[in-house]
Design an enzyme around this catalytic site. Structure first.
Site, PDB file in Angstrom:
ATOM      1  N   GLU A 138      11.034 -25.357 -38.580  1.00  0.00           N
ATOM      2  CA  GLU A 138      12.116 -25.545 -37.607  1.00  0.00           C
ATOM      3  C   GLU A 138      11.916 -24.769 -36.317  1.00  0.00           C
ATOM      4  OE1 GLU A 138      12.505 -25.170 -40.838  1.00  0.00           O
ATOM      5  OE2 GLU A 138      14.096 -26.439 -41.622  1.00  0.00           O
TER       6      GLU A 138
ATOM      7  N   GLU B 103      14.118 -27.639 -48.052  1.00  0.00           N
ATOM      8  CA  GLU B 103      15.458 -27.172 -48.441  1.00  0.00           C
ATOM      9  C   GLU B 103      16.022 -28.029 -49.577  1.00  0.00           C
ATOM     10  OE1 GLU B 103      16.829 -27.304 -44.339  1.00  0.00           O
ATOM     11  OE2 GLU B 103      17.328 -25.171 -44.459  1.00  0.00           O
TER      12      GLU B 103
ATOM     13  N   ALA C 138      14.799 -32.959 -41.651  1.00  0.00           N
ATOM     14  CA  ALA C 138      15.933 -33.657 -41.045  1.00  0.00           C
ATOM     15  C   ALA C 138      15.385 -34.678 -40.059  1.00  0.00           C
ATOM     16  CB  ALA C 138      16.816 -32.650 -40.320  1.00  0.00           C
TER      17      ALA C 138
ATOM     18  N   GLY D 122      14.232 -29.593 -43.785  1.00  0.00           N
ATOM     19  CA  GLY D 122      15.246 -30.044 -44.728  1.00  0.00           C
ATOM     20  C   GLY D 122      14.636 -30.620 -46.002  1.00  0.00           C
TER      21      GLY D 122
HETATM   22  C1  3H9 Z   1      14.927 -29.746 -40.124  1.00  0.00           C
HETATM   23  O1  3H9 Z   1      14.538 -30.250 -41.137  1.00  0.00           O
HETATM   24  C2  3H9 Z   1      16.182 -28.907 -40.038  1.00  0.00           C
HETATM   25  C3  3H9 Z   1      16.743 -28.608 -41.382  1.00  0.00           C
HETATM   26  O2  3H9 Z   1      16.774 -27.235 -41.591  1.00  0.00           O
HETATM   27  C4  3H9 Z   1      18.085 -29.236 -41.579  1.00  0.00           C
HETATM   28  C5  3H9 Z   1      19.188 -28.702 -40.717  1.00  0.00           C
HETATM   29  C6  3H9 Z   1      20.552 -29.254 -40.969  1.00  0.00           C
HETATM   30  N1  3H9 Z   1      12.433 -36.889 -37.720  1.00  0.00           N
HETATM   31  O3  3H9 Z   1       3.789 -37.006 -36.550  1.00  0.00           O
HETATM   32  P1  3H9 Z   1       3.513 -38.416 -36.876  1.00  0.00           P
HETATM   33  C7  3H9 Z   1       8.252 -39.615 -36.622  1.00  0.00           C
HETATM   34  S1  3H9 Z   1      14.104 -29.943 -38.665  1.00  0.00           S
HETATM   35  C8  3H9 Z   1      12.317 -38.030 -37.016  1.00  0.00           C
HETATM   36  O4  3H9 Z   1       2.860 -39.261 -35.863  1.00  0.00           O
HETATM   37  P2  3H9 Z   1       1.660 -37.572 -38.903  1.00  0.00           P
HETATM   38  C9  3H9 Z   1       7.327 -39.344 -35.463  1.00  0.00           C
HETATM   39  O5  3H9 Z   1       8.048 -39.178 -34.269  1.00  0.00           O
HETATM   40  C10 3H9 Z   1      12.720 -30.987 -39.084  1.00  0.00           C
HETATM   41  N2  3H9 Z   1      11.130 -38.628 -36.791  1.00  0.00           N
HETATM   42  O6  3H9 Z   1       2.726 -38.557 -38.262  1.00  0.00           O
HETATM   43  C11 3H9 Z   1       6.470 -40.585 -35.468  1.00  0.00           C
HETATM   44  O7  3H9 Z   1       7.198 -41.613 -34.837  1.00  0.00           O
HETATM   45  P3  3H9 Z   1       6.457 -42.724 -33.954  1.00  0.00           P
HETATM   46  C12 3H9 Z   1      11.661 -30.216 -39.770  1.00  0.00           C
HETATM   47  C13 3H9 Z   1      10.042 -38.041 -37.296  1.00  0.00           C
HETATM   48  O8  3H9 Z   1       1.256 -38.204 -40.169  1.00  0.00           O
HETATM   49  C14 3H9 Z   1       6.349 -40.919 -36.944  1.00  0.00           C
HETATM   50  O9  3H9 Z   1       7.443 -40.264 -37.577  1.00  0.00           O
HETATM   51  N3  3H9 Z   1      10.507 -31.063 -39.959  1.00  0.00           N
HETATM   52  C15 3H9 Z   1      10.111 -36.854 -38.023  1.00  0.00           C
HETATM   53  O10 3H9 Z   1       0.639 -37.192 -37.902  1.00  0.00           O
HETATM   54  C16 3H9 Z   1       5.057 -40.432 -37.574  1.00  0.00           C
HETATM   55  O11 3H9 Z   1       4.921 -39.049 -37.286  1.00  0.00           O
HETATM   56  C17 3H9 Z   1       9.536 -31.134 -39.046  1.00  0.00           C
HETATM   57  O12 3H9 Z   1       9.559 -30.474 -38.030  1.00  0.00           O
HETATM   58  C18 3H9 Z   1      11.378 -36.276 -38.248  1.00  0.00           C
HETATM   59  N4  3H9 Z   1      11.521 -35.153 -38.979  1.00  0.00           N
HETATM   60  O13 3H9 Z   1       2.472 -36.247 -39.249  1.00  0.00           O
HETATM   61  C19 3H9 Z   1       8.418 -32.077 -39.362  1.00  0.00           C
HETATM   62  N5  3H9 Z   1       8.852 -36.500 -38.406  1.00  0.00           N
HETATM   63  O14 3H9 Z   1       5.477 -43.391 -34.888  1.00  0.00           O
HETATM   64  C20 3H9 Z   1       8.068 -32.905 -38.161  1.00  0.00           C
HETATM   65  C21 3H9 Z   1       8.044 -37.459 -37.922  1.00  0.00           C
HETATM   66  O15 3H9 Z   1       7.571 -43.601 -33.490  1.00  0.00           O
HETATM   67  N6  3H9 Z   1       7.055 -33.886 -38.455  1.00  0.00           N
HETATM   68  N7  3H9 Z   1       8.754 -38.385 -37.251  1.00  0.00           N
HETATM   69  O16 3H9 Z   1       5.786 -41.967 -32.844  1.00  0.00           O
HETATM   70  C22 3H9 Z   1       5.742 -33.570 -38.571  1.00  0.00           C
HETATM   71  O17 3H9 Z   1       5.350 -32.412 -38.519  1.00  0.00           O
HETATM   72  C23 3H9 Z   1       4.775 -34.698 -38.741  1.00  0.00           C
HETATM   73  O18 3H9 Z   1       5.418 -35.864 -38.312  1.00  0.00           O
HETATM   74  C24 3H9 Z   1       4.260 -34.902 -40.173  1.00  0.00           C
HETATM   75  C25 3H9 Z   1       3.470 -36.238 -40.229  1.00  0.00           C
HETATM   76  C26 3H9 Z   1       3.324 -33.754 -40.530  1.00  0.00           C
HETATM   77  C27 3H9 Z   1       5.397 -34.982 -41.138  1.00  0.00           C
END
Ligand code: 3H9
Length: 714
Positions: free
Chosen positions: A130, A110, A63, A107
Site C-alpha cells: 500500500e 489482509e 483492493a 487487501g
Molecule cells: C489495498 O489493497 C488497500 C487495502 O489495505 C484495503 C484498504 C481498505 N486494482 O500490473 P498489470 C490492473 S491497495 C485495480 O499490468 P502484472 C492494472 O491496472 C492495493 N486494478 O499486471 C492492469 O489494467 P490494464 C494493493 C488493478 O501481471 C491489469 O490489472 N495492491 C489492480 O504485470 C493488469 O495489471 C497492489 O498495490 C488493483 N489492485 O502485475 C497491487 N492491480 O490491463 C497492485 C492491477 O487495464 N498490482 N490492476 O492496464 C500489482 O502490483 C500488479 O498489477 C500485479 C500484476 C503484480 C498484481
C-alpha cells in the site's frame, strides 16, 4: 451469489473461488461475495471446512485501486464494509483456509490473514504494497501481520511495501504450508486436517508482539530508514505508527488507529499522485493507433554499435534480460575500455550483493565484443550508440541498411537528433525508431521511444513490449528536438541559472528543489552530468541564437574556466575527494562579475519563487509539447520525469502537480513571470485555454500523435 465469487463443494469442503479477472481485485461485490460464501457454508451442515482460492492467474491482488479515487471524490460512500467482512470470515466457526497462488497483495493478504490458515504454491508472493500507493493497509493488515510474523518483519513489510516469496512467508509464520503440485487439492487436504478443531484467529495471536523495550529500537530504525528511502512521504511513517499501535493497544483499538492513519493518507494529495503513477505506468503502454493484437517482431539476438558509456550500458540491459548482444566498436582500445567498464559495473553490483558472481559470469558471456559487423546479418535488432553527430549516425545507418536482414529493427540511441533524418540514410525508414536510454542505461528505468514519421506499428509495439522485458518503462514520444524529457529540461535548468544571476545562491536554488522532492537540485545535476556538453552545443549554435532572448550566462563562464562539474572536480560547486559538493568562493566571484556586466541588482529570492520558476518552466514547456502532439497524454510526460529526471513520485510528475495546484493558478503565475521576464515565459496556449475552461492537463488527449508536425526536429 454474485458471478464475481463462485462456490462449489468437494465432499466436506466448501470452496469459494474469486472470479474477478485479471487480478481478482476486491472490487465492489467481491468481499461481499466471499462473506456470503462463508455464511452459506457456515449454515450447511455437510460442510466442515472452507477453502478460499483465486480463479485465473492469482489469488487477490488487493483492493480495487480505482475505487480509492471514487471514495476521495465522494462519488462512492466509504462503507464500513471490508473490515467487517473480514471480521465475519475470521469469526467463522468452521476453519477457513486461504489457498494462495500468484499474489496476495494488500487487501488480498489482509483477506488471507483473516482466514484461519494459509497455504501457498512455491511461486506465490505475499505483501502489503500500500505505501507504494501513498496509503497504508486499511483492513487490519498492520494489526494482523505483526501477530503472525513478529514486529520486525511486520513493520518492514508494511513500511517498505516489498513482497516476499512463499518460502520466506512460511519461515516467517505468514503461511502455514507450501503446497507442491495442485494448489486446490493441497488446500483441501490441509483443510480436512483442521476439521473439528477450533479456528485459530489471527487477532488472538499476541505471542509475537514483543515488549516495548525490545520494539523501540525496531521502530526507531524503521522510521530512520523510511525517512531516507522515502523522503517527505507520509505513508511509510504512518504504516510504522500503525504497526506500533498493534504492539501497544488491544486489537480493536489498534484497528481504529490504523483506520485514522489510513484515511489521513487516502485523502492526502500524495496518495492521489502515487495512484496516478500506478495507472500512468500502465497507461503509457497503450498507443491508440497501435492495435493490441499486432504481430510482434521476435527479438532474440541484438547488436549494439559503440561501446562507450551509453553503448556499454545498453549492452548490459539486454544481457540482464538474457538476450545475447554483439557489441561493436571501431578500435580495439575503445572496445577494451568498454568491456572493462561493463566488467567493473557488474563487479560493483556483485560486491553490493545485487547480483551473484554466477549471474555476472552468465551476463558477461552474453556480451560478444567485436570490431567487425560479423554476425550482424542475423540480428533481430541493432541499437546504434555512437557519438552524437548526424553525419556519423547517417553513415552507420547506411552501413546497417546494407548489412541487416530485412525485418531487423534499426534503433538509434540519439538524445537530440532528428530520427527521420537518420532513417533517411536507409531504404527502410519504417524499420527505424529512436530508443533513447538514460544514463546510466543499466540503472535508469526510462526509455523514450521516438516515433519517426515512417516507424511501423510493428516496430513500435515490439519496442514497447521489449521495454517491459528489459525492466524499463517505455514511453512513446514524437520526433522534436530534445524529444520530451530533454526539451523540457532546457527551460528547467535555464531558470535555475537565471535565479542565481538574479540574486539566489547556488545552494539556495538546489536546496529549494531538493526540499520540493527532486532527487538533486538542478545545478548539482548539471555538475553530475557535465556542464561542457551543453556548452559545446551552445557554441555550435551560437549564430542561430535569437539575440533578443535572454540567455543564461553563468555556465558558459564556468566552462571557460575549465569547470565542467564533478569530472573536473569543480563546477557550480567544488568537490572533495569523496565527491561531496562544497561552496566555492571562486564561483561567487564569477556570479558577482556576471551580475555587474549584465547590470543585475541582486535581490533576495525565497524558496517558493525558486520552485515556481523552475517547476513552472517545466510545466509550460510540457504544455507546448502536449499541444503540439509530441506526447500522447500529460501522464506520459509525468512518467518520463519520474523515471528519467528524479522527479518525486509523490507529486505525480510535473503535469499532475500543475493539475493539483490548479491550472488557473499556474497560468496566473506564468503570466506574472511573462510580465517580469519577457518572451521566454509566454504562457503555452494550451495552459491558457485549459485554465480558462477550468480544466486539467489530464483532461486533454492529443488529437493526433505527431511524429512530424510543426516544430518537429529539424
Ligand atoms: C489495498 O489493497 C488497500 C487495502 O489495505 C484495503 C484498504 C481498505 N486494482 O500490473 P498489470 C490492473 S491497495 C485495480 O499490468 P502484472 C492494472 O491496472 C492495493 N486494478 O499486471 C492492469 O489494467 P490494464 C494493493 C488493478 O501481471 C491489469 O490489472 N495492491 C489492480 O504485470 C493488469 O495489471 C497492489 O498495490 C488493483 N489492485 O502485475 C497491487 N492491480 O490491463 C497492485 C492491477 O487495464 N498490482 N490492476 O492496464 C500489482 O502490483 C500488479 O498489477 C500485479 C500484476 C503484480 C498484481
Amino acid at each position: 451469489m454474485s458471478e464475481l465469487v463462485l462456490t462449489s463443494k468437494d465432499g466436506e469442503i466448501g470452496i469459494i473461488t474469486v472470479n474477478n479477472p485479471p487480478v481478482n481485485a476486491l472490487s465492489p461485490g467481491v468481499p461481499e461475495g466471499i462473506a456470503a460464501g462463508v455464511e452459506e457454508f457456515g449454515k450447511d451442515p455437510s460442510v466442515k471446512a472452507i477453502v478460499l482460492i483465486g480463479g485465473g492467474r492469482t489469488f487477490i491482488a488487493g483492493a480495487d485501486i480505482k475505487e480509492f479515487g471514487k471514495m476521495t471524490s465522494g462519488e462512492r460512500k466509504r462503507g464500513p464494509g471490508f473490515l467487517e467482512i473480514l471480521d465475519r470470515i475470521e469469526m467463522s466457526s468452521k476453519p477457513v483456509v486461504a489457498a494462495i497462488h500468484g499474489t496476495a497483495f494488500g487487501g488480498g493478504l489482509e483477506t488471507a490473514m483473516a482466514c484461519h490458515y494459509r497455504v501457498a504454491v512455491p511461486a506465490a508472493q505475499v505483501g502489503q504494497p500500500e505505501v507504494k500507493l501513498g496509503i497504508i493497509p486499511g483492513a487490519a493488515g498492520t494489526q494482523r501481520l505483526p501477530r503472525l510474523a513478529g514486529v520486525a518483519i511486520g513493520v518492514k513489510m508494511c513500511a517498505d511495501g516489498d513482497p516476499i516469496g512463499a518460502a520466506e512467508a512460511l519461515k516467517d509464520g505468514i503461511i502455514d504450508q507450501v503446497v507442491q503440485g495442485d494448489l486446490l487439492q493441497g488446500a483441501i487436504a490441509f483443510a480436512k486436517g483442521k476439521i473439528g478443531t477450533a479456528p485459530r484467529r489471527t487477532r488472538d495471536l499476541n505471542g509475537k508482539l514483543g515488549s516495548e523495550q525490545a520494539n523501540a529500537p525496531i521502530f526507531a530504525a524503521a522510521r530512520d530508514a523510511a525517512r531516507k528511502k522515502a523522503r517527505n512521504v507520509l505513508a511509510p511513517q504512518a504504516a510504522i505508527d500503525a504497526v506500533e499501535a498493534a504492539t501497544k493497544l488491544p486489537y480493536e483499538e489498534g484497528v481504529k488507529r490504523e483506520q485514522e492513519l489510513f484515511l489521513n493518507c487516502l485523502f492526502d494529495n500524495q496518495s492521489k499522485a502515487l495512484i496516478h503513477v500506478f495507472f500512468g505506468e500502465r497507461e503509457v503502454a497503450k498507443i491508440p493507433d497501435v492495435p493490441k493484437d499486432i504481430q510482434m517482431i521476435p527479438v532474440n539476438k541484438v547488436g549494439v554499435i559503440g561501446a562507450g558509456t551509453m553503448g556499454g550500458g545498453i549492452a548490459m540491459v539486454f544481457a540482464n534480460a538474457g538476450i545475447p548482444v554483439l557489441l561493436k566498436e571501431t578500435e580495439q582500445a575503445a572496445l577494451d575500455r568498454g568491456i572493462a567498464t561493463i566488467q567493473k559495473n557488474y563487479a560493483n553490483s556483485v560486491k553490493r550483493g545485487r547480483f551473484t558472481q554466477e549471474f555476472m559470469d552468465q551476463r558477461m558471456k552474453l556480451i560478444h565484443p567485436q570490431l567487425t559487423y560479423d554476425g550482424f546479418a542475423d540480428l533481430d535488432m541493432i541499437v546504434e550508440a555512437v557519438f552524437e553527430g548526424m553525419e556519423l549516425k547517417k553513415k552507420v545507418f547506411g552501413d546497417l541498411d546494407k548489412i541487416a536482414k530485412p525485418g531487423a529493427i534499426l534503433a538509434s540511441n540519439t538524445s537530440t537528433l532528428n530520427v527521420d533524418e537518420i532513417a533517411s540514410a536507409t531504404t527502410r525508414p519504417h524499420m527505424v525508431i529512436g530508443t533513447h536510454f538514460f544514463s546510466p542505461a543499466n540503472v535508469m528505468r526510462l526509455l523514450e521511444l521516438v516515433r519517426g514519421k515512417a516507424s511501423s506499428k510493428e516496430v513500435i509495439a515490439t519496442c514497447m513490449a521489449l521495454s517491459k522485458k528489459l525492466g524499463k518503462v517505455g514511453v512513446l514520444v514524437g520526433n522534436c528536438r530534445g524529444f520530451v524529457g530533454n526539451r523540457m529540461f532546457g527551460p528547467y535548468r535555464r531558470e535555475a541559472q537565471f535565479l542565481v544571476e538574479e540574486g539566489a545562491t547556488v545552494e539556495a536554488v538546489d536546496k529549494a528543489l531538493y526540499d520540493y522532492g527532486m532527487a538533486m537540485g538542478p545545478l548539482a545535476t548539471g555538475d553530475l552530468a557535465g556542464l561542457d556538453v551543453g556548452w559545446r552545443i551552445r557554441k555550435e549554435f551560437k549564430d542561430a541564437e535569437d539575440k533578443s532572448v535572454r540567455q543564461p550566462l553563468l555556465e558558459d563562464r564556468l566552462c571557460e574556466m575549465g569547470r565542467f562539474g564533478q569530472k573536473t572536480g569543480a563546477g557550480w560547486y567544488k568537490y572533495d575527494e569523496n565527491r561531496r559538493p562544497l561552496h566555492d568562493p571562486e564561483v561567487d566571484k564569477v556570479i558577482e562579475q556576471v551580475r555587474k556586466e549584465a547590470g543585475i541588482q541582486p535581490r533576495h529570492i525565497g524558496a517558493e519563487e525558486i520552485v515556481d520558476r523552475v517547476i513552472y518552466a517545466l510545466v509550460n514547456e510540457g504544455a507546448r509539447i502536449l499541444e503540439q502532439g509530441f506526447a500522447l497524454r500529460s501522464v506520459d510526460i509525468d512518467i518520463i520525469y519520474l523515471n528519467g529526471y528524479g522527479y518525486p513520485a509523490y507529486r505525480g510528475g510535473p503535469m499532475w502537480y500543475a493539475d493539483t495546484v490548479g491550472l488557473d493558478k499556474v497560468y496566473a503565475r506564468v503570466s506574472e513571470f511573462h510580465k517580469q521576464h519577457g518572451a521566454l515565459w509566454e504562457p503555452a496556449p494550451l495552459l491558457a485555454r485549459l485554465a480558462k475552461e477550468g480544466k486539467k492537463f489530464s483532461d486533454f488527449t492529443s488529437s493526433a500523435f505527431s511524429a512530424t508536425a510543426k516544430g518537429s526536429n529539424a
